[in-house]
Design an enzyme around this catalytic site. Sequence first.
Site, PDB file in Angstrom:
ATOM      1  N   LEU A  55       5.424  -2.062  -5.361  1.00  0.00           N
ATOM      2  CA  LEU A  55       6.326  -2.420  -4.260  1.00  0.00           C
ATOM      3  C   LEU A  55       5.991  -1.584  -3.026  1.00  0.00           C
ATOM      4  CD1 LEU A  55       8.822  -4.175  -3.459  1.00  0.00           C
ATOM      5  CD2 LEU A  55      10.187  -2.135  -3.913  1.00  0.00           C
ATOM      6  N   TYR A  56       5.567  -0.330  -3.254  1.00  0.00           N
ATOM      7  CA  TYR A  56       5.157   0.512  -2.118  1.00  0.00           C
ATOM      8  C   TYR A  56       4.081  -0.211  -1.303  1.00  0.00           C
ATOM      9  CZ  TYR A  56       2.664   4.203   0.389  1.00  0.00           C
ATOM     10  OH  TYR A  56       2.040   4.940   1.361  1.00  0.00           O
TER      11      TYR A  56
END
Length: 325
Positions: free
Chosen positions: A154-155
């Site tokens: 997700l980063y």
Amino acid sequence: MSKSPVFLTGCAGFIGMHTTKRLLDQGETVIGVDNINPYYSVDLKRDRLKQLEHPNFHFHEVDISDRQAMEKIWTTYEPKRAINLAAQAGVRYSIENPFAYISSNITGFLVMLELCRHQKDFANLVYASTSSIYGSSTNMPFVEDQMTAVPISLYAATKSGNELMAQSYNYLYGMPATGLRFFTVYGPWGRPDMAAFKFTKAILAGEPLDLYNAGKMKRDFTYVEDIVSGVVAAVNRKPTNKIGERHPIYNLGNNRCEDLPRIITLIEETLGKKALINNMPMQLGDVKETYANIDKAKAELGYSPQTTIDTGVPNFVRWYMDYHK
Ligand SMILES: NC(=O)c1ccc[n+]([C@@H]2O[C@H](COP(=O)([O-])OP(=O)(O)OC[C@H]3O[C@@H](n4cnc5c(N)ncnc54)[C@H](O)[C@@H]3O)[C@@H](O)[C@H]2O)c1
């Protein structure tokens, strides 16, 4: 006429502190913003801020996703250049606490875009992207225009999102922006969640260090002072906006792909102490290898990294020993 100040978010962070320091040394005025969140040691962040005490440094403890507070600071200074380094960093933590990434990296970034696009005569928003957006690509060294739409954390997705958001503002409003994809930055005052810091801490404590995928990983390690040179060159270069063309995005790496265990060896040699190894499986969201092609940054920003890990890692270890007494 005095130069307009630089608005810099994440100034109590690792790269933010070094960038602010360089700008102050060059005679710039810096408006620094940071929310000093407890993702890692708040004391370390406050100690970094102490390094920045200077009449031309104006610090505001604010969350970049707080639109009203940010507007208030912005309108006081009306900056024409901005550097957005504030973000929830870390690949592994994005699995534990995904919401922190959306708040800082997406909502916070949108606040920055809105402030910049309404600013008269705005010159450039430089923002931090990452090598993580290349995902598991084995097409090395990574070049800026290769496909990056397959994030494995997700980063990485939020950072890819930043590039897309900046591009839409660039197209819609002609808002000048420059994206910088940093490759594993290390050096004095570094982050406690990163390899050099964790390894040094474990070796000094005589504790085993976690080595993922039996150390079969490679990284393009970039010394923080080299990164800062790239950031400062970028913020002082007004990008040309051409409708239909992407705003400039640059890899800032060292153009050297190093075996991760080499970092351990360099730390051992500097400390005169052997590491104990705890082998762990590959971590979810982590990539096996990164390697930057930096031709574009060399040609357009005059970027020229000077520091190899043979110099940079001992520098880090010496800072670590000094800071922790
Ligand atoms: N260090 C690396 O190897 C690396 C690699 C690729 C990209 N980056 C990116 O570079 C930037 C700087 O990284 P760093 O290593 O200095 O990280 P860092 O965590 O040390 O610095 C980020 C700073 O931003 C602040 N911050 C976070 N969310 C905020 C918010 N919502 N409002 C205000 N302040 C907030 C934090 O308190 C911290 O001081 C980040 O955007 C990161 O994603 C770093």
